[in-house]
Design an enzyme around this catalytic site. Structure first.
Site, mmCIF file in Angstrom:
data_model
loop_
_atom_site.group_PDB
_atom_site.id
_atom_site.type_symbol
_atom_site.label_atom_id
_atom_site.label_comp_id
_atom_site.label_asym_id
_atom_site.label_seq_id
_atom_site.Cartn_x
_atom_site.Cartn_y
_atom_site.Cartn_z
ATOM 1 N N TYR A 1 -1.530 -0.441 11.225
ATOM 2 C CA TYR A 1 -1.780 -1.113 9.933
ATOM 3 C C TYR A 1 -0.638 -0.861 8.964
ATOM 4 C CZ TYR A 1 -3.301 -1.398 5.072
ATOM 5 O OH TYR A 1 -3.349 -1.651 3.713
ATOM 6 N N LYS B 1 2.288 -3.364 7.237
ATOM 7 C CA LYS B 1 2.490 -3.549 5.792
ATOM 8 C C LYS B 1 3.925 -3.195 5.402
ATOM 9 C CE LYS B 1 -0.330 -4.453 3.092
ATOM 10 N NZ LYS B 1 -0.836 -5.771 2.587
ATOM 11 N N THR C 1 0.826 -1.200 0.000
ATOM 12 C CA THR C 1 0.000 0.000 0.000
ATOM 13 C C THR C 1 0.864 1.255 0.000
ATOM 14 O OG1 THR C 1 -1.504 1.299 1.377
ATOM 15 C CG2 THR C 1 -0.132 -0.280 2.529
ATOM 16 N N ASP C 2 0.313 2.340 -0.527
ATOM 17 C CA ASP C 2 1.053 3.615 -0.492
ATOM 18 C C ASP C 2 1.203 4.133 0.937
ATOM 19 O OD1 ASP C 2 -1.596 4.393 -0.045
ATOM 20 O OD2 ASP C 2 -1.637 5.904 -1.627
ATOM 21 N N GLU C 3 0.408 3.574 1.875
ATOM 22 C CA GLU C 3 0.469 4.069 3.263
ATOM 23 C C GLU C 3 1.812 3.783 3.918
ATOM 24 O OE1 GLU C 3 -2.812 3.504 5.867
ATOM 25 O OE2 GLU C 3 -4.278 3.729 4.273
HETATM 26 P P1 NAD Z 1 -10.257 -6.602 2.701
HETATM 27 O O1 NAD Z 1 -10.182 -6.329 4.157
HETATM 28 O O2 NAD Z 1 -11.491 -6.247 1.948
HETATM 29 O O3 NAD Z 1 -10.001 -8.169 2.441
HETATM 30 C C1 NAD Z 1 -9.020 -8.888 3.115
HETATM 31 C C2 NAD Z 1 -9.294 -10.368 2.912
HETATM 32 O O4 NAD Z 1 -8.229 -11.100 3.543
HETATM 33 C C3 NAD Z 1 -10.605 -10.860 3.547
HETATM 34 O O5 NAD Z 1 -11.281 -11.691 2.650
HETATM 35 C C4 NAD Z 1 -10.145 -11.637 4.774
HETATM 36 O O6 NAD Z 1 -11.026 -12.683 5.136
HETATM 37 C C5 NAD Z 1 -8.803 -12.154 4.303
HETATM 38 N N1 NAD Z 1 -7.908 -12.459 5.435
HETATM 39 C C6 NAD Z 1 -7.637 -11.673 6.500
HETATM 40 N N2 NAD Z 1 -6.784 -12.304 7.338
HETATM 41 C C7 NAD Z 1 -6.489 -13.497 6.760
HETATM 42 C C8 NAD Z 1 -5.644 -14.586 7.136
HETATM 43 N N3 NAD Z 1 -4.945 -14.565 8.280
HETATM 44 N N4 NAD Z 1 -5.568 -15.642 6.312
HETATM 45 C C9 NAD Z 1 -6.287 -15.693 5.161
HETATM 46 N N5 NAD Z 1 -7.102 -14.694 4.765
HETATM 47 C C10 NAD Z 1 -7.200 -13.602 5.555
HETATM 48 O O7 NAD Z 1 -8.965 -5.903 2.080
HETATM 49 P P2 NAD Z 1 -8.775 -5.189 0.665
HETATM 50 O O8 NAD Z 1 -9.211 -3.784 0.770
HETATM 51 O O9 NAD Z 1 -9.320 -6.065 -0.400
HETATM 52 O O10 NAD Z 1 -7.189 -5.175 0.588
HETATM 53 C C11 NAD Z 1 -6.499 -6.278 -0.003
HETATM 54 C C12 NAD Z 1 -5.019 -5.972 0.028
HETATM 55 O O11 NAD Z 1 -4.739 -4.766 -0.661
HETATM 56 C C13 NAD Z 1 -4.466 -5.777 1.444
HETATM 57 O O12 NAD Z 1 -3.204 -6.371 1.497
HETATM 58 C C14 NAD Z 1 -4.354 -4.270 1.584
HETATM 59 O O13 NAD Z 1 -3.312 -3.941 2.464
HETATM 60 C C15 NAD Z 1 -4.025 -3.860 0.161
HETATM 61 N N6 NAD Z 1 -4.448 -2.517 -0.274
HETATM 62 C C16 NAD Z 1 -5.742 -2.123 -0.136
HETATM 63 C C17 NAD Z 1 -6.134 -0.887 -0.653
HETATM 64 C C18 NAD Z 1 -7.563 -0.399 -0.557
HETATM 65 O O14 NAD Z 1 -7.841 0.744 -0.924
HETATM 66 N N7 NAD Z 1 -8.516 -1.215 -0.114
HETATM 67 C C19 NAD Z 1 -5.199 -0.070 -1.292
HETATM 68 C C20 NAD Z 1 -3.880 -0.513 -1.390
HETATM 69 C C21 NAD Z 1 -3.520 -1.737 -0.902
HETATM 70 O O1 DAU Z 2 -4.035 4.128 0.573
HETATM 71 C C1 DAU Z 2 -4.311 2.765 0.559
HETATM 72 C C2 DAU Z 2 -5.113 2.391 1.791
HETATM 73 O O2 DAU Z 2 -6.424 2.906 1.607
HETATM 74 C C3 DAU Z 2 -5.161 0.886 2.034
HETATM 75 O O3 DAU Z 2 -3.865 0.438 2.328
HETATM 76 C C4 DAU Z 2 -6.101 0.544 3.195
HETATM 77 O O4 DAU Z 2 -6.229 -0.856 3.324
HETATM 78 C C5 DAU Z 2 -7.460 1.140 2.891
HETATM 79 O O5 DAU Z 2 -8.342 0.898 3.965
HETATM 80 C C6 DAU Z 2 -7.338 2.640 2.644
HETATM 81 O O6 DAU Z 2 -6.940 3.335 3.851
HETATM 82 P P1 DAU Z 2 -7.568 4.755 4.247
HETATM 83 O O7 DAU Z 2 -7.385 4.946 5.688
HETATM 84 O O8 DAU Z 2 -7.093 5.819 3.333
HETATM 85 O O9 DAU Z 2 -9.116 4.458 3.843
HETATM 86 P P2 DAU Z 2 -10.500 4.729 4.612
HETATM 87 O O10 DAU Z 2 -11.580 4.400 3.646
HETATM 88 O O11 DAU Z 2 -10.530 4.116 5.956
HETATM 89 O O12 DAU Z 2 -10.462 6.309 4.805
HETATM 90 C C7 DAU Z 2 -10.305 7.186 3.699
HETATM 91 C C8 DAU Z 2 -10.281 8.617 4.240
HETATM 92 O O13 DAU Z 2 -11.601 8.920 4.761
HETATM 93 C C9 DAU Z 2 -9.329 8.822 5.404
HETATM 94 O O14 DAU Z 2 -8.758 10.114 5.317
HETATM 95 C C10 DAU Z 2 -10.214 8.721 6.638
HETATM 96 C C11 DAU Z 2 -11.548 9.266 6.149
HETATM 97 N N1 DAU Z 2 -12.752 8.695 6.797
HETATM 98 C C12 DAU Z 2 -12.869 7.339 6.848
HETATM 99 C C13 DAU Z 2 -13.968 6.755 7.474
HETATM 100 C C14 DAU Z 2 -14.094 5.259 7.561
HETATM 101 C C15 DAU Z 2 -13.738 9.529 7.300
HETATM 102 O O15 DAU Z 2 -13.630 10.772 7.224
HETATM 103 N N2 DAU Z 2 -14.821 8.946 7.916
HETATM 104 C C16 DAU Z 2 -14.970 7.600 8.042
HETATM 105 O O16 DAU Z 2 -15.989 7.142 8.636
#
Ligand code: NAD
Ligand code: DAU
Length: 338
Positions: free
Chosen positions: A153, A157, A125-127
């Site tokens: 988190y 990562k 992730t970019d985080e």
């Molecule tokens: P998500 O939380 O929607 O899904 C995670 C999945 O992993 C779930 O199905 C969960 O059951 C499974 N899981 C969790 N723990 C596990 C374990 N111990 N063994 C097997 N399975 C397990 O997450 P997402 O948003 O789809 O993110 C997927 C990946 O992408 C993550 O690695 C996250 O860090 C990365 N990522 C997410 C975003 C975003 O915007 N959502 C952006 C950049 C990177």
């Molecule tokens: O940048 C990639 C990341 O993006 C991934 O690595 C993470 O898995 C994914 O969850 C996401 O992280 P963020 O923290 O950026 O996403 P989130 O949707 O939780 O929040 C987006 C922005 O919105 C953040 O600045 C917090 C804000 N927010 C979020 C929630 C849930 C609110 O203002 N209110 C809310 O209730």
């Protein structure tokens, strides 16, 4: 090729499975998922109908079980999407984040070494880079930006990223890492900003915006991320990190207002709530490397992607209503005080 995907019952993993089943009819997909609160079997209903798809409910930290699956399935490549992914939950209780995100990655890479130096791709992730200032729109994350994670988190990562690159240098495991910006699209769990705001707006509930809503994220439609991962796994250079993002920065408050506007709901639903602890100000990706090396660029404009996403949530109400009626409500009460 047999491609093993972890975390395939979650948001991005499931979108990737559907992308791969359609794009690569020659491949077979093996999915491992623990089915935590974030994993949902109904998401994989269509995939389960395919003879080229097989599902295992397993924890990536369970070494014995993971070795057993590798032994019988003989994957040619492994893509690790599985993670605890929600920043707010990591602030509430970090431990499971360290276990799944770090130890789970280690177990998978050990399996890759044991069963034939298997190609491994880590979804990061970019985080991991921390945040950028709001008043320097000219600055972006590149692959050379130092790791500077802010939350439990993102630290977990970042730790996993270091471990993955160490397995390349120490053992010669053919690895790549992708660091993507915020995704949005179908099957996004309604604890994250965009699906939470859509669901609350549709139910005429308050839309909780942290702080003043000025934090900026760089949004990418999930299908564009899937295409990037596919390219990296096939053509990326082992040992390399690739940033994935689309120069689509938006302040949270502007996204929330846009969603309300598209749904014809009033802005009076917006409620400013206490800020997230350690809240990162701005994320912004420089995608020059993946563009230059692999020809990748995002294809979905934000307005179109958001329209498609909203349409999906309107047409799949039972998918998210089932989720928000279960364990998730306990979390919601704790997080937002009802
Ligand atoms: P998500 O939380 O929607 O899904 C995670 C999945 O992993 C779930 O199905 C969960 O059951 C499974 N899981 C969790 N723990 C596990 C374990 N111990 N063994 C097997 N399975 C397990 O997450 P997402 O948003 O789809 O993110 C997927 C990946 O992408 C993550 O690695 C996250 O860090 C990365 N990522 C997410 C975003 C975003 O915007 N959502 C952006 C950049 C990177
Ligand atoms: O940048 C990639 C990341 O993006 C991934 O690595 C993470 O898995 C994914 O969850 C996401 O992280 P963020 O923290 O950026 O996403 P989130 O949707 O939780 O929040 C987006 C922005 O919105 C953040 O600045 C917090 C804000 N927010 C979020 C929630 C849930 C609110 O203002 N209110 C809310 O209730």
């Amino acid at each position: 090729m047999n491609i093993l995907i972890t975390g395939g019952a979650g948001f991005i993993g499931s979108n990737f499975i559907y992308y791969m089943l359609e794009k690569h009819p020659e491949d077979r997909i093996i999915c491992i998922d623990k089915l935590t609160y974030a994993g949902n079997m109904s998401t994989l209903q269509e995939a389960l109908k395919s003879p080229r798809f097989v599902f295992y409910k397993a924890d990536i930290c369970d070494r014995e079980e993971i070795y057993r699956i590798f032994d019988s399935e003989k994957p040619g490549a492994v893509i690790n999407f599985a993670a605890e992914s929600h920043v707010d939950r990591s602030i509430e209780d970090p431990e499971i984040f360290l276990r799944t995100n770090i130890i789970g990655t280690e177990v998978l890479m050990d399996a890759c070494r044991r069963y034939g130096n298997i190609r491994f791709h880590q979804i990061s992730t970019d985080e991991v880079y921390g945040d950028l200032p709001l008043d320097r729109p000219d600055v972006f994350f590149t692959e050379e930006t130092p790791l500077h994670a802010s939350s439990p988190y993102s630290s977990s990562k970042a730790s996993a990223d270091l471990l993955v690159l160490a397995y390349f240098r120490t053992y010669g495991l053919p690895v790549t890492v992708s660091r993507c910006s915020n995704n949005y699209g179908p099957y996004h769990f309604p604890e994250k900003l965009i699906p939470l705001m859509i669901a609350n707006a549709l139910n005429d509930r308050p839309l909780p915006v942290y702080g003043e809503g000025k934090n900026v994220r760089d949004w990418l439609y999930v299908e564009d991320h899937c295409r990037a991962v596919d390219l990296i796994v096939r053509n990326g250079r082992p040992g390399e990190v690739y940033n994935v993002g689309g120069h689509n920065e938006m302040a949270n408050i502007d996204i929330v207002k846009l969603i309300l506007n598209k749904l014809g709901k009033p802005e009076s639903l917006i409620t400013f709530v206490e800020d997230r602890k350690g809240h990162d100000l701005r994320y912004a990706i420089d995608p020059s490397k993946i563009h230059g090396e692999l020809g990748w660029l995002p294809e979905t404009k934000f307005g179109d992607g958001l329209d498609r996403t909203i349409k999906w949530y309107l047409e799949n109400r039972s998918w998210w209503e089932d989720i928000i009626s279960g364990e998730y409500m306990d979390y919601y009460e704790r997080m937002y005080g009802g």
